[in-house]
Structure formats: structure tokens, C-alpha cells
Design a protein around this motif. Structure first.
Motif, PDB file in Angstrom:
ATOM      1  N   THR A 117       0.831  -1.199   0.000  1.00  0.00           N
ATOM      2  CA  THR A 117       0.000   0.000   0.000  1.00  0.00           C
ATOM      3  C   THR A 117       0.872   1.259   0.000  1.00  0.00           C
ATOM      4  OG1 THR A 117      -1.739  -1.136   1.251  1.00  0.00           O
ATOM      5  CG2 THR A 117      -1.802   1.268   1.224  1.00  0.00           C
ATOM      6  N   PRO A 118       0.676   2.171  -0.957  1.00  0.00           N
ATOM      7  CA  PRO A 118       1.468   3.415  -0.965  1.00  0.00           C
ATOM      8  C   PRO A 118       1.184   4.255   0.269  1.00  0.00           C
ATOM      9  CG  PRO A 118       0.392   3.049  -3.089  1.00  0.00           C
ATOM     10  CD  PRO A 118      -0.211   2.062  -2.131  1.00  0.00           C
ATOM     11  N   ARG A 119       2.193   4.990   0.719  1.00  0.00           N
ATOM     12  CA  ARG A 119       2.002   5.872   1.867  1.00  0.00           C
ATOM     13  C   ARG A 119       0.948   6.926   1.544  1.00  0.00           C
ATOM     14  NH1 ARG A 119       6.979   8.576   4.423  1.00  0.00           N
ATOM     15  NH2 ARG A 119       5.521   8.772   6.158  1.00  0.00           N
ATOM     16  N   GLY A 120       0.081   7.173   2.505  1.00  0.00           N
ATOM     17  CA  GLY A 120      -0.956   8.176   2.344  1.00  0.00           C
ATOM     18  C   GLY A 120      -2.261   7.639   1.814  1.00  0.00           C
ATOM     19  N   LEU A 121      -2.264   6.404   1.294  1.00  0.00           N
ATOM     20  CA  LEU A 121      -3.496   5.855   0.718  1.00  0.00           C
ATOM     21  C   LEU A 121      -4.476   5.476   1.816  1.00  0.00           C
ATOM     22  CD1 LEU A 121      -4.771   5.021  -2.056  1.00  0.00           C
ATOM     23  CD2 LEU A 121      -3.989   2.707  -1.542  1.00  0.00           C
ATOM     24  N   ILE A 122      -5.701   5.921   1.683  1.00  0.00           N
ATOM     25  CA  ILE A 122      -6.745   5.580   2.651  1.00  0.00           C
ATOM     26  C   ILE A 122      -7.234   4.162   2.387  1.00  0.00           C
ATOM     27  CG2 ILE A 122      -9.096   6.111   3.402  1.00  0.00           C
ATOM     28  CD1 ILE A 122      -8.506   9.047   2.833  1.00  0.00           C
ATOM     29  N   THR A 123      -7.242   3.348   3.441  1.00  0.00           N
ATOM     30  CA  THR A 123      -7.751   1.982   3.338  1.00  0.00           C
ATOM     31  C   THR A 123      -8.718   1.739   4.489  1.00  0.00           C
ATOM     32  OG1 THR A 123      -6.166   0.823   4.770  1.00  0.00           O
ATOM     33  CG2 THR A 123      -5.441   1.321   2.508  1.00  0.00           C
ATOM     34  N   ALA A 124      -9.291   0.542   4.520  1.00  0.00           N
ATOM     35  CA  ALA A 124     -10.242   0.213   5.583  1.00  0.00           C
ATOM     36  C   ALA A 124      -9.585   0.220   6.955  1.00  0.00           C
ATOM     37  CB  ALA A 124     -10.866  -1.153   5.311  1.00  0.00           C
ATOM     38  N   THR A 125      -8.301  -0.049   7.015  1.00  0.00           N
ATOM     39  CA  THR A 125      -7.599  -0.092   8.296  1.00  0.00           C
ATOM     40  C   THR A 125      -6.679   1.110   8.517  1.00  0.00           C
ATOM     41  OG1 THR A 125      -6.068  -1.619   7.201  1.00  0.00           O
ATOM     42  CG2 THR A 125      -7.690  -2.582   8.699  1.00  0.00           C
ATOM     43  N   THR A 126      -6.589   1.984   7.533  1.00  0.00           N
ATOM     44  CA  THR A 126      -5.838   3.236   7.707  1.00  0.00           C
ATOM     45  C   THR A 126      -6.713   4.388   7.192  1.00  0.00           C
ATOM     46  OG1 THR A 126      -4.739   2.904   5.563  1.00  0.00           O
ATOM     47  CG2 THR A 126      -3.563   2.173   7.528  1.00  0.00           C
ATOM     48  N   PRO A 127      -7.757   4.746   7.952  1.00  0.00           N
ATOM     49  CA  PRO A 127      -8.718   5.755   7.476  1.00  0.00           C
ATOM     50  C   PRO A 127      -8.119   7.156   7.318  1.00  0.00           C
ATOM     51  CG  PRO A 127      -9.137   5.187   9.773  1.00  0.00           C
ATOM     52  CD  PRO A 127      -8.136   4.203   9.267  1.00  0.00           C
ATOM     53  N   TYR A 128      -6.940   7.396   7.891  1.00  0.00           N
ATOM     54  CA  TYR A 128      -6.273   8.693   7.740  1.00  0.00           C
ATOM     55  C   TYR A 128      -5.076   8.590   6.800  1.00  0.00           C
ATOM     56  CZ  TYR A 128      -9.116   9.482  11.863  1.00  0.00           C
ATOM     57  OH  TYR A 128     -10.175   9.558  12.734  1.00  0.00           O
ATOM     58  N   GLY A 129      -5.007   7.480   6.076  1.00  0.00           N
ATOM     59  CA  GLY A 129      -3.912   7.268   5.138  1.00  0.00           C
ATOM     60  C   GLY A 129      -2.835   6.369   5.717  1.00  0.00           C
ATOM     61  N   SER A 130      -2.303   5.485   4.897  1.00  0.00           N
ATOM     62  CA  SER A 130      -1.259   4.575   5.363  1.00  0.00           C
ATOM     63  C   SER A 130       0.004   5.355   5.732  1.00  0.00           C
ATOM     64  CB  SER A 130      -0.923   3.542   4.281  1.00  0.00           C
ATOM     65  OG  SER A 130       0.146   2.719   4.684  1.00  0.00           O
ATOM     66  N   PHE A 131       0.559   5.069   6.894  1.00  0.00           N
ATOM     67  CA  PHE A 131       1.768   5.756   7.345  1.00  0.00           C
ATOM     68  C   PHE A 131       3.010   4.864   7.202  1.00  0.00           C
ATOM     69  CE2 PHE A 131      -0.308   3.656  10.872  1.00  0.00           C
ATOM     70  CZ  PHE A 131       0.707   2.930  11.460  1.00  0.00           C
ATOM     71  N   GLU A 132       2.810   3.622   6.740  1.00  0.00           N
ATOM     72  CA  GLU A 132       3.925   2.693   6.611  1.00  0.00           C
ATOM     73  C   GLU A 132       4.614   2.852   5.253  1.00  0.00           C
ATOM     74  OE1 GLU A 132       2.404  -1.215   7.112  1.00  0.00           O
ATOM     75  OE2 GLU A 132       1.579  -0.831   9.103  1.00  0.00           O
ATOM     76  N   TYR A 133       5.896   2.499   5.213  1.00  0.00           N
ATOM     77  CA  TYR A 133       6.600   2.462   3.941  1.00  0.00           C
ATOM     78  C   TYR A 133       6.248   1.155   3.223  1.00  0.00           C
ATOM     79  CZ  TYR A 133       9.487   6.286   5.679  1.00  0.00           C
ATOM     80  OH  TYR A 133       9.924   7.500   6.172  1.00  0.00           O
ATOM     81  N   PRO A 134       5.878   1.212   1.949  1.00  0.00           N
ATOM     82  CA  PRO A 134       5.528  -0.017   1.223  1.00  0.00           C
ATOM     83  C   PRO A 134       6.773  -0.806   0.825  1.00  0.00           C
ATOM     84  CG  PRO A 134       5.399   1.862  -0.248  1.00  0.00           C
ATOM     85  CD  PRO A 134       5.689   2.423   1.124  1.00  0.00           C
ATOM     86  N   MET A 135       6.586  -2.067   0.570  1.00  0.00           N
ATOM     87  CA  MET A 135       7.673  -2.930   0.130  1.00  0.00           C
ATOM     88  C   MET A 135       7.779  -2.888  -1.391  1.00  0.00           C
ATOM     89  SD  MET A 135       8.128  -7.025   0.773  1.00  0.00           S
ATOM     90  CE  MET A 135       8.303  -6.770   2.537  1.00  0.00           C
ATOM     91  N   ASP A 136       9.000  -2.738  -1.904  1.00  0.00           N
ATOM     92  CA  ASP A 136       9.240  -2.813  -3.345  1.00  0.00           C
ATOM     93  C   ASP A 136       9.687  -4.235  -3.650  1.00  0.00           C
ATOM     94  OD1 ASP A 136      10.387  -2.701  -5.971  1.00  0.00           O
ATOM     95  OD2 ASP A 136      10.508  -0.534  -5.772  1.00  0.00           O
ATOM     96  N   VAL A 137       8.774  -5.043  -4.147  1.00  0.00           N
ATOM     97  CA  VAL A 137       9.051  -6.462  -4.336  1.00  0.00           C
ATOM     98  C   VAL A 137      10.086  -6.690  -5.439  1.00  0.00           C
ATOM     99  CG1 VAL A 137       7.981  -8.731  -4.596  1.00  0.00           C
ATOM    100  CG2 VAL A 137       6.641  -6.838  -3.704  1.00  0.00           C
ATOM    101  N   CYS A 138      10.067  -5.867  -6.473  1.00  0.00           N
ATOM    102  CA  CYS A 138      11.042  -6.027  -7.551  1.00  0.00           C
ATOM    103  C   CYS A 138      12.462  -5.788  -7.048  1.00  0.00           C
ATOM    104  CB  CYS A 138      10.717  -5.089  -8.707  1.00  0.00           C
ATOM    105  SG  CYS A 138       9.294  -5.618  -9.698  1.00  0.00           S
ATOM    106  N   LYS A 139      12.652  -4.764  -6.217  1.00  0.00           N
ATOM    107  CA  LYS A 139      13.974  -4.515  -5.642  1.00  0.00           C
ATOM    108  C   LYS A 139      14.430  -5.703  -4.810  1.00  0.00           C
ATOM    109  CE  LYS A 139      15.281  -0.803  -3.651  1.00  0.00           C
ATOM    110  NZ  LYS A 139      15.334   0.390  -2.771  1.00  0.00           N
ATOM    111  N   LEU A 140      13.508  -6.250  -4.062  1.00  0.00           N
ATOM    112  CA  LEU A 140      13.825  -7.383  -3.198  1.00  0.00           C
ATOM    113  C   LEU A 140      14.255  -8.596  -4.015  1.00  0.00           C
ATOM    114  CD1 LEU A 140      13.726  -8.482  -0.244  1.00  0.00           C
ATOM    115  CD2 LEU A 140      11.384  -9.207  -0.744  1.00  0.00           C
ATOM    116  N   LEU A 141      13.479  -8.936  -5.033  1.00  0.00           N
ATOM    117  CA  LEU A 141      13.756 -10.153  -5.799  1.00  0.00           C
ATOM    118  C   LEU A 141      14.924  -9.986  -6.761  1.00  0.00           C
ATOM    119  CD1 LEU A 141      10.192 -11.575  -6.506  1.00  0.00           C
ATOM    120  CD2 LEU A 141      11.734 -11.963  -4.577  1.00  0.00           C
ATOM    121  N   ALA A 142      15.161  -8.766  -7.218  1.00  0.00           N
ATOM    122  CA  ALA A 142      16.314  -8.538  -8.093  1.00  0.00           C
ATOM    123  C   ALA A 142      17.622  -8.782  -7.351  1.00  0.00           C
ATOM    124  CB  ALA A 142      16.280  -7.122  -8.656  1.00  0.00           C
ATOM    125  N   ALA A 143      17.582  -8.684  -6.025  1.00  0.00           N
ATOM    126  CA  ALA A 143      18.778  -8.915  -5.216  1.00  0.00           C
ATOM    127  C   ALA A 143      19.013 -10.396  -4.950  1.00  0.00           C
ATOM    128  CB  ALA A 143      18.663  -8.162  -3.897  1.00  0.00           C
TER     129      ALA A 143
END
Length: 277
Positions: A142-168
Motif C-alpha cells: 500500500t502506498p504511503r498516504g493511501l486511505i484503506t479500511a484499516t488506515t482511514p487517515y492514510g497509510s503511514f507505513e513504507y511499502p515494500m518494493d518487491v522487484c527490488k527485493l527479488l532482483a537482489a
């Protein structure tokens, strides 16, 4: 016969149509791009394919819609089941199609180690940014700031970049496109079925959930596609991803053809047999 009819008769189970996806859902674009790739590669039927999926909206793509053998598994367990299929029948083309909640949350450990071992399977991640099947909760992507059902004021977490992870890892092929990059996605499907058939192949498709992302942003499907194009940037190296924190970096980040797990495993078996008295 129209091309759409051609797709449904050749690769999609007609008895399952119309689909149960929300109107405008981008999962249909993925099915369409994959079907196009099959047609352009001259694949007449999918009898040599096995599709594996977990739990989630995008896991419905192969089961029940694609006209091929499929395994609908437990949440987060699509990758290990796919590995079992490939080890039992190495001649089969094994493809996992699942969402971010399935592959990147509960299934992340399986995903990383399949890439580390360069297992000879293809994994298609449909990244819709949320847990779409269960009403749009925050997910690892989930991108930071996106409103979801569990983050009604926007997501405050940093999202995971899966491509960066798997490219390593030792994965042979890592790419990312959005639902708005139809032609590029189709060509990547062709890549992993022809030029890069060995080892672990991964394609992320950024396809925001229509119901729990696009509608909350006040955007219709067409507007969301245009927004994906505006916010995407083509990069040619995984090292360039961090230069565009406010964009969606897309492209082929890694493309190698080194021996995959199956080939190395069979060499190991032959070595062991040769040393047996």
C-alpha cells in the motif's frame, strides 16, 4: 469470429463468463495480455501448463477462468505448491498468479526462497495495493498516504518494493508494468515463455483495486489507467528505482538465462548416482 470470442473459446472457460470481478477490474487486462501472448507464440492449447494460485481476487484469474489445469491453494502457499508440481513434472510450464496480500504478506518467505533458489517457475504478482477480497485493508504494498479500511487517515507505513527485493536474489527475470502498459506486459509474458524459460521469472503488474482504491480516490477505471501512465517512469536498471520516489518505476530490471534449480538438481542427482556403489 471476433478476437474477443477467439480468446474466450481458446483460453478461457466460457461457462465461467461473465466473470465475478468488479466492473472495470484490471484483472481482465492481465487475462487479455496473457491470451495475446499465447496467440502470438502460436500456443494452440494450454495442456502443458499448470496454473497455481492462492487466495484473493487475482487468484481467480487461473481458477476458474483460464482453460487449463490449475491448483487453488491455501492463502500464501501458491509458490511451494507450484514448486512441488515443477519437481514432480519438470516438463510442465508452471505459473503462479496471485495478489500482494497472498505473495508479499503471508507468502513472502516462500517467494524469496523460490527466487533465491532460482526455481523454474513463473510468478505473476497482481499488485492492487490492498486486500481487495476482504474489503480493502492495508497491505505490504500500500502506498504511503493511501486511505484503506484499516488506515482511514492514510497509510503511514513504507511499502515494500518487491522487484527490488527479488532482483537482489538469484532470480533470472524481474519486471514491473502497470495495467496501463498492455503491450509491454504482453511482451514480458512472451519473454518468460521463450527467451527466459529457465529459472525464476517474476512480473509485477500494478493494478490498483477498482472498488477499494480507485473509487475511494474518486476515479473511474479509465481515469485510473491514465493516472498510472502519468505516474510511471521507465527505468532500465534496478539501481535507478530509488531516484523516483514519487513515481512508479517500470521496466525489465533483470533478465538472465543462467541454469535454474531443476537443471542444477538433476546434475546433482546424476553426480550422486555416479558415486553410488
Amino acid at each position: 469470429m471476433s478476437e474477443a470470442k477467439h480468446f474466450s473459446r481458446k483460453y478461457v472457460r466460457e461457462e465461467t463468463l461473465p466473470t465475478n470481478f468488479c466492473p472495470g477490474c484490471f484483472n481482465g487486462i492481465v487475462i487479455n495480455a496473457l491470451s495475446k501472448a499465447f496467440i502470438e507464440l502460436g500456443i494452440d492449447d494450454l495442456k502443458n501448463f499448470v496454473f497455481v494460485s492462492g487466495i484473493g481476487c487475482s487468484s481467480w484469474i487461473p481458477s476458474p477462468y483460464i482453460k487449463a489445469d490449475s491448483l487453488h491453494t491455501l492463502h500464501g502457499r501458491a509458490v511451494p505448491v507450484a514448486i512441488g508440481v515443477k519437481l514432480a513434472k519438470p516438463s510442465l510450464e508452471v505459473m503462479v498468479i496471485a495478489g500482494d496480500g497472498d505473495l508479499v504478506s503471508i507468502g513472502l518467505g516462500h517467494l524469496i526462497h523460490a527466487a533465491r533458489r532460482n526455481i523454474d517457475i513463473s510468478v505473476i504478482l497482481i499488485n492492487n495495493y490492498v486486500y481487495g477480497m476482504t474489503r480493502g485493508q492495508v497491505s505490504p504494498t500500500t502506498p504511503r498516504g493511501l486511505i484503506t479500511a484499516t488506515t482511514p487517515y492514510g497509510s503511514f507505513e513504507y511499502p515494500m518494493d518487491v522487484c527490488k527485493l527479488l532482483a537482489a536474489t538469484n532470480a533470472n527475470y524481474v519486471a514491473r508494468w502497470t495495467a496501463a502498459h498492455f503491450m509491454q506486459l504482453k511482451e514480458s509474458f512472451k519473454d518468460i515463455l521463450t527467451k527466459y524459460r529457465r529459472g525464476f521469472r517474476f512480473i509485477e503488474v500494478v493494478a490498483p483495486c477498482i472498488t477499494y482504491v480507485a473509487r475511494r480516490l474518486g476515479k473511474k477505471p479509465g481515469e485510473m489507467l491514465r493516472e498510472l501512465l502519468r505516474s510511471s517512469v521507465r527505468v532500465s536498471s534496478i539501481d535507478d528505482i530509488d531516484k523516483y520516489s514519487d513515481k512508479i518505476p517500470v521496466g525489465i530490471f533483470k533478465a538472465e538465462d543462467k541454469p535454474g534449480f531443476i537443471e542444477l538438481y538433476m546434475e546433482y542427482v546424476r553426480k550422486a548416482q555416479g558415486e553410488t556403489p
